[in-house]
Scaffold this motif. Structure first.
Motif, short mmCIF file in Angstrom:
data_model
loop_
_atom_site.label_atom_id
_atom_site.label_comp_id
_atom_site.label_asym_id
_atom_site.label_seq_id
_atom_site.Cartn_x
_atom_site.Cartn_y
_atom_site.Cartn_z
N GLY A 1 0.76 -1.28 -0.01
CA GLY A 1 -0.20 -0.08 0.07
C GLY A 1 0.84 1.37 -0.16
O GLY A 1 0.19 2.29 -0.10
N LYS A 2 2.18 1.17 -0.02
CA LYS A 2 2.95 2.21 -0.22
C LYS A 2 3.17 2.88 -1.57
O LYS A 2 3.01 2.06 -2.50
CB LYS A 2 4.37 2.00 0.53
CG LYS A 2 4.34 1.78 1.80
CD LYS A 2 5.77 1.13 2.18
CE LYS A 2 6.75 2.43 2.36
NZ LYS A 2 8.08 2.45 2.65
N THR A 3 3.32 4.12 -1.62
CA THR A 3 3.45 4.80 -3.09
C THR A 3 4.58 4.59 -3.75
O THR A 3 5.85 4.58 -2.99
CB THR A 3 3.30 6.43 -2.94
OG1 THR A 3 2.01 6.75 -2.11
CG2 THR A 3 3.49 7.29 -4.25
N VAL A 4 4.76 4.20 -4.91
CA VAL A 4 5.88 3.65 -5.68
C VAL A 4 6.35 4.98 -6.11
O VAL A 4 5.88 5.87 -6.69
CB VAL A 4 5.58 2.87 -6.88
CG1 VAL A 4 6.87 2.67 -7.56
CG2 VAL A 4 4.91 1.38 -6.54
N THR A 5 7.81 5.11 -5.88
CA THR A 5 8.27 6.41 -6.34
C THR A 5 9.63 6.07 -7.35
O THR A 5 10.18 4.91 -7.50
CB THR A 5 9.19 7.22 -5.12
OG1 THR A 5 10.05 6.07 -4.37
CG2 THR A 5 7.78 7.48 -4.37
N ASP A 6 9.96 6.74 -8.00
CA ASP A 6 10.93 6.82 -8.83
C ASP A 6 12.57 7.15 -8.60
O ASP A 6 12.66 7.57 -7.15
CB ASP A 6 10.63 7.65 -10.24
CG ASP A 6 10.70 9.14 -10.03
OD1 ASP A 6 11.06 9.68 -8.80
OD2 ASP A 6 10.02 10.02 -10.71
N ALA A 7 13.41 7.36 -9.26
CA ALA A 7 14.86 7.53 -8.61
C ALA A 7 15.05 8.72 -7.95
O ALA A 7 15.82 9.22 -7.14
CB ALA A 7 15.71 7.44 -10.09
N ASP A 8 14.05 9.92 -8.49
CA ASP A 8 14.30 11.18 -7.83
C ASP A 8 13.20 11.30 -6.68
O ASP A 8 13.34 12.52 -6.26
CB ASP A 8 13.73 12.16 -8.96
CG ASP A 8 14.72 12.25 -10.17
OD1 ASP A 8 15.85 11.98 -9.77
OD2 ASP A 8 14.45 12.50 -11.36
N GLY A 9 12.72 9.90 -6.19
CA GLY A 9 11.62 10.25 -5.06
C GLY A 9 10.27 10.97 -5.41
O GLY A 9 9.49 10.94 -4.59
#
Length: 355
Positions: free
Chosen positions: A77-85
């Motif tokens: 359930g956590k938000t997926v982030t990219d390399a820049d957050g």
């Protein structure tokens, strides 16, 4: 008396007839043809027969919506982030190509903004049209007040009984008599990112610290550069209109204001400006109509680019009508532009009416 009036009417109609024929041929008839073409699928050259499509062209251009994209989440359930957050969002095609949302089929992204875990995406069926509409509105909102104010300031300066004042009037009016195409070509050299005059001047004034800018090649500066050039080119024309209005104000009003001990600002506020009410209405309406009709600067300097940052309604109407041979689309844009100008002119007239 009756025969004299009849004779005068005939002479008057005879003198007016060439003008009436030209207006019918080049203004009224094309206008109604444009309205008619906008309701069809008319193309300039096409083997297919012209077909009546109703308001389909307008619906295709004006169709716009805002959709929300929720950020991706993992199994926990956590938000997926990219390399820049930054939060990752699903691709827009998950909506525009989803059979469950047929109303968004074929629409493209215009711009988006992110609020928390939600991305609000503005999509439209005709993104270029909306960019042209927005650029045209920005152009009008910037040019109309600034050009009118500068023209009024110049008119106040040259409305003086000084020796050699005619020279200044000539200098200020000179850009108006030069073709807008020639002016646009000259300013394209001035704005050049290589050895343009503007970059050289700014570099000289900043002792070499200023980094050259490609004013017309940068999407963030191209429209502003054209706005600046357009204000400079036509300010002399409106200066003359303001000047004619200033010279109709009776000198006795200024003499009475001086006797009452009014300051220069009070004289302008309570004597000059009220007397210029009708002139102000004329100047604002003329500038607004001219600004909405911007075409030559765009065609010569940027061709609507870069990245559609200088697209305007008239340029799009011409480009679609002749460049893309889409007469129906160009006619629809022309009709929309006519309605916008008509409504704004009526609002301006109402706001500046005598109370």
């Amino acid at each position: 008396m009756r025969s004299s009036l009849t004779s005068a009417n005939r002479a008057g109609w005879a003198f007016a007839l060439p003008g009436i024929v030209l207006i019918l041929a080049f203004i009224i008839t094309p206008f109604f043809l444009g309205v008619g073409f906008s309701l069809t699928n008319q193309r300039l050259i096409s083997p297919n027969a012209t077909r009546f499509v109703g308001l389909e062209n307008y619906r295709e251009m004006l169709n716009i919506a805002v959709v929300d994209l929720q950020a991706k989440t993992d199994s926990a359930g956590k938000t997926v982030t990219d390399a820049d957050g930054q939060a990752e969002f699903p691709r827009l095609r998950s909506i525009t190509r989803n059979p469950d949302t047929p109303q968004y089929h074929g629409m493209q992204e215009w711009f988006r903004w992110v609020s928390g875990d939600t991305a609000h995406v503005v999509i439209a069926s005709d993104v270029v049209f909306w960019k042209a509409l927005l650029n045209t509105c920005i152009f009008v909102l910037m040019v109309a007040p600034i050009q009118a104010a500068i023209a009024l300031g110049l008119a106040l300066l040259i409305n003086q009984k000084l020796r050699g004042i005619t020279i200044f009037r000539t200098i200020y009016f000179m850009p108006v008599v030069v073709s807008i195409v020639v002016v646009s070509l000259l300013w394209r050299f001035i704005y050049s990112g290589q050895n343009g005059l503007l970059n050289n001047m700014l570099s000289f004034l900043s002792f070499g610290h200023f980094q050259p800018v490609d004013w017309l090649g940068n999407p963030h500066t191209a429209l502003g550069a054209i706005i600046t050039m357009s204000i400079w080119q036509a300010v002399g024309f409106h200066m003359v209109i303001w000047l004619s209005g200033l010279q109709t104000i009776p000198p006795t009003l200024y003499e009475a204001a001086a006797i009452e001990g009014s300051s220069k600002w009070q004289t302008f506020r309570y004597v000059t400006w009220p007397a210029l009410r009708h002139t102000a209405v004329l100047v604002l309406i003329v500038i607004t109509m001219q600004a909405f009709a911007i075409f030559a600067q765009i065609d010569v300097m940027t061709k609507g680019g870069p990245l559609d940052s200088t697209q305007t309604l008239v340029f799009q109407a011409v480009q679609r009508g002749y460049g893309m041979q889409n007469i129906a689309g160009g006619s629809a844009i022309s009709v929309i532009l006519f309605l916008i100008v008509l409504v704004i002119s009526m609002i301006q007239r109402w706001l500046t009416r005598e109370r």
